[in-house]
Design an enzyme around this catalytic site. Structure first.
Site, PDB file in Angstrom:
ATOM      1  CB  SER A  33      49.509  20.052   7.162  1.00 52.57           C
ATOM      2  OG  SER A  33      48.634  20.248   8.233  1.00 52.57           O
ATOM      3  CG  HIS A  64      44.065  14.747  14.116  1.00 53.47           C
ATOM      4  ND1 HIS A  64      45.270  14.871  14.754  1.00 53.47           N
ATOM      5  CD2 HIS A  64      44.028  15.709  13.174  1.00 53.47           C
ATOM      6  CE1 HIS A  64      45.922  15.899  14.215  1.00 53.47           C
ATOM      7  NE2 HIS A  64      45.190  16.414  13.254  1.00 53.47           N
ATOM      8  CG  HIS A  86      47.196  23.806  15.949  1.00 53.41           C
ATOM      9  ND1 HIS A  86      46.848  22.490  15.745  1.00 53.41           N
ATOM     10  CD2 HIS A  86      48.105  24.103  14.994  1.00 53.41           C
ATOM     11  CE1 HIS A  86      47.521  22.016  14.707  1.00 53.41           C
ATOM     12  NE2 HIS A  86      48.287  22.972  14.231  1.00 53.41           N
ATOM     13  CE1 TYR A  88      42.956  24.608  14.999  1.00 48.98           C
ATOM     14  CE2 TYR A  88      44.928  25.761  14.252  1.00 48.98           C
ATOM     15  CZ  TYR A  88      44.108  24.642  14.236  1.00 48.98           C
ATOM     16  OH  TYR A  88      44.443  23.574  13.464  1.00 48.98           O
ATOM     17  CD  GLU A  89      43.854  21.527  18.355  1.00 50.79           C
ATOM     18  OE1 GLU A  89      43.408  20.412  18.653  1.00 50.79           O
ATOM     19  OE2 GLU A  89      45.058  21.732  18.107  1.00 50.79           O
ATOM     20  CB  ALA A 116      50.502  23.227   5.811  1.00 53.19           C
ATOM     21  CG  MET A 214      46.857  29.062  11.625  1.00 51.89           C
ATOM     22  SD  MET A 214      45.245  28.279  11.440  1.00 51.89           S
ATOM     23  CE  MET A 214      44.592  29.139  10.008  1.00 51.89           C
ATOM     24  CB  SER A 215      51.601  25.340  14.081  1.00 49.22           C
ATOM     25  OG  SER A 215      52.334  25.096  12.891  1.00 49.22           O
ATOM     26  CG  ASN A 238      46.968  28.203   1.350  1.00 49.14           C
ATOM     27  OD1 ASN A 238      47.379  27.428   2.217  1.00 49.14           O
ATOM     28  ND2 ASN A 238      46.694  29.452   1.607  1.00 49.14           N
ATOM     29  CG  HIS A 251      41.377  22.014   6.885  1.00 50.13           C
ATOM     30  ND1 HIS A 251      42.677  22.268   7.274  1.00 50.13           N
ATOM     31  CD2 HIS A 251      41.091  20.774   7.353  1.00 50.13           C
ATOM     32  CE1 HIS A 251      43.141  21.235   7.952  1.00 50.13           C
ATOM     33  NE2 HIS A 251      42.205  20.307   8.008  1.00 50.13           N
TER      34      HIS A 251
HETATM   35  N1  HPA Z   1      47.002  30.901   6.504  1.00 52.96           N
HETATM   36  C1  HPA Z   1      47.283  30.474   7.750  1.00 52.96           C
HETATM   37  N2  HPA Z   1      47.621  29.229   8.018  1.00 52.96           N
HETATM   38  C2  HPA Z   1      47.685  28.364   7.009  1.00 52.96           C
HETATM   39  C3  HPA Z   1      47.405  28.735   5.694  1.00 52.96           C
HETATM   40  C4  HPA Z   1      47.043  30.079   5.428  1.00 52.96           C
HETATM   41  O1  HPA Z   1      46.780  30.486   4.283  1.00 52.96           O
HETATM   42  N3  HPA Z   1      47.567  27.638   4.932  1.00 52.96           N
HETATM   43  C5  HPA Z   1      47.932  26.637   5.762  1.00 52.96           C
HETATM   44  N4  HPA Z   1      48.010  27.059   7.022  1.00 52.96           N
END
Ligand code: HPA
Length: 277
Positions: A33, A64, A86, A88-89, A116, A214-215, A238, A251
């Site tokens: 991202s 995607h 990922h 989590y998928e 990201a 998360m990656s 963020n 998201h």
């Molecule tokens: N936490 C975890 N993973 C993320 C975040 C977050 O705040 N922002 C983007 N990926």
């Protein structure tokens, strides 16, 4: 969850790609991202959907992208992994990192990873780019668990310096040249998909993390095991602490802020690729 991707599967995927790609560049970039725009800033020479590559996880989400792209960035050849998978998928972690092993098998030497993440360093701001200097694996999983693939790397790989100092110097130089402020720090990978509670944000910060995502970490561990030189760059989508932390994380917010950094992020990567060529 470990599935155990076999050496035969890796060889089969590598052989398939060798037959489909006119050449194999020395450098590959994982598009996370914030770097999505880069895919449109380069000239495409070949694109192979993951679904056609034996053993790769096909993209199921409509719209995607999930493909390997042979491209030229200002004339510099590069392989793009567009559409990372990922844990989590629900995929086994070793299946998610299979592309990295196949790249190593193909003779790629350098892997640049982007992502990201939420900022937990109070000095950071939304939109910052951060050079990853080190990481914390908070996924309670290791992609190398299972029989070691001796052809690729050692059973117990050293992880004292996963991110190449040489590549970090290059990234700093290029950022300076482009007048682009570049933060530096530790990236912590959780499993997701839930974002962090307020208590978790403070805990992760106390652990020494600067940004939380998360990656990336499974790919880095796999790349280092296989002897690749690694560079990681995070975009702070963020803030999880401080004045800019709104409390909630969505998201949509991550995606919206990703669009704002795409051009800057893409120029930085293009500059790094030029320097490495
Ligand atoms: N936490 C975890 N993973 C993320 C975040 C977050 O705040 N922002 C983007 N990926």
């Amino acid at each position: 969850m470990i599935e155990t991707v076999t050496p035969q599967e890796i060889d089969a995927a590598a052989a398939f790609l060798r037959s489909r790609l006119p050449r194999v560049p020395a450098v590959a970039v994982t598009i996370g991202s914030g770097l999505g725009g880069f895919v449109h800033q380069v000239k495409h020479l070949a694109e192979i959907p993951f679904g056609e590559i034996p053993g790769f996880i096909a993209s199921t989400v409509i719209g995607h992208r999930g493909s390997l792209i042979l491209a030229e960035s200002d004339g510099v050849p590069v392989l793009l992994l567009a559409g990372r998978k990922h844990v989590y998928e629900g995929h086994p972690v070793d299946r998610t990192v299979m592309p990295v092993r196949v790249l190593a098998r193909l003779g790629v030497k350098t892997l640049i990873l982007s992502n990201a993440a939420g900022g937990v360093n109070r000095a950071f701001r939304v939109g910052d780019l951060m050079l990853i200097t080190d990481h914390i694996n908070w996924q309670f999983e290791n992609p190398l668990r299972g029989p070691n693939l001796d052809e690729l790397g050692p059973r117990w790989p050293d992880m004292s310096e996963p991110y190449s100092r040489r590549l970090q110097r290059v990234a700093r130089d290029v950022a300076l040249e482009q007048g682009l402020p570049l933060r530096e720090g530790v990236y912590l990978a959780g499993t997701g998909p839930a974002y962090e509670t307020v208590a978790e944000r403070e805990m992760l910060r106390a652990f020494g993390a600067d940004a939380v995502g998360m990656s990336t970490v499974p790919e880095v561990i796999t790349a280092v095991h296989a002897g690749l030189e690694v560079l990681g760059i995070t975009f702070v989508s963020n803030m999880l602490v401080g004045d800019e932390a709104g409390g909630t994380v969505t998201h949509d917010e991550v995606l919206e802020n990703a669009r704002k950094v795409e051009t800057r992020f893409g120029s930085l990567i293009a500059g790094i690729l030029r320097r490495l060529s």
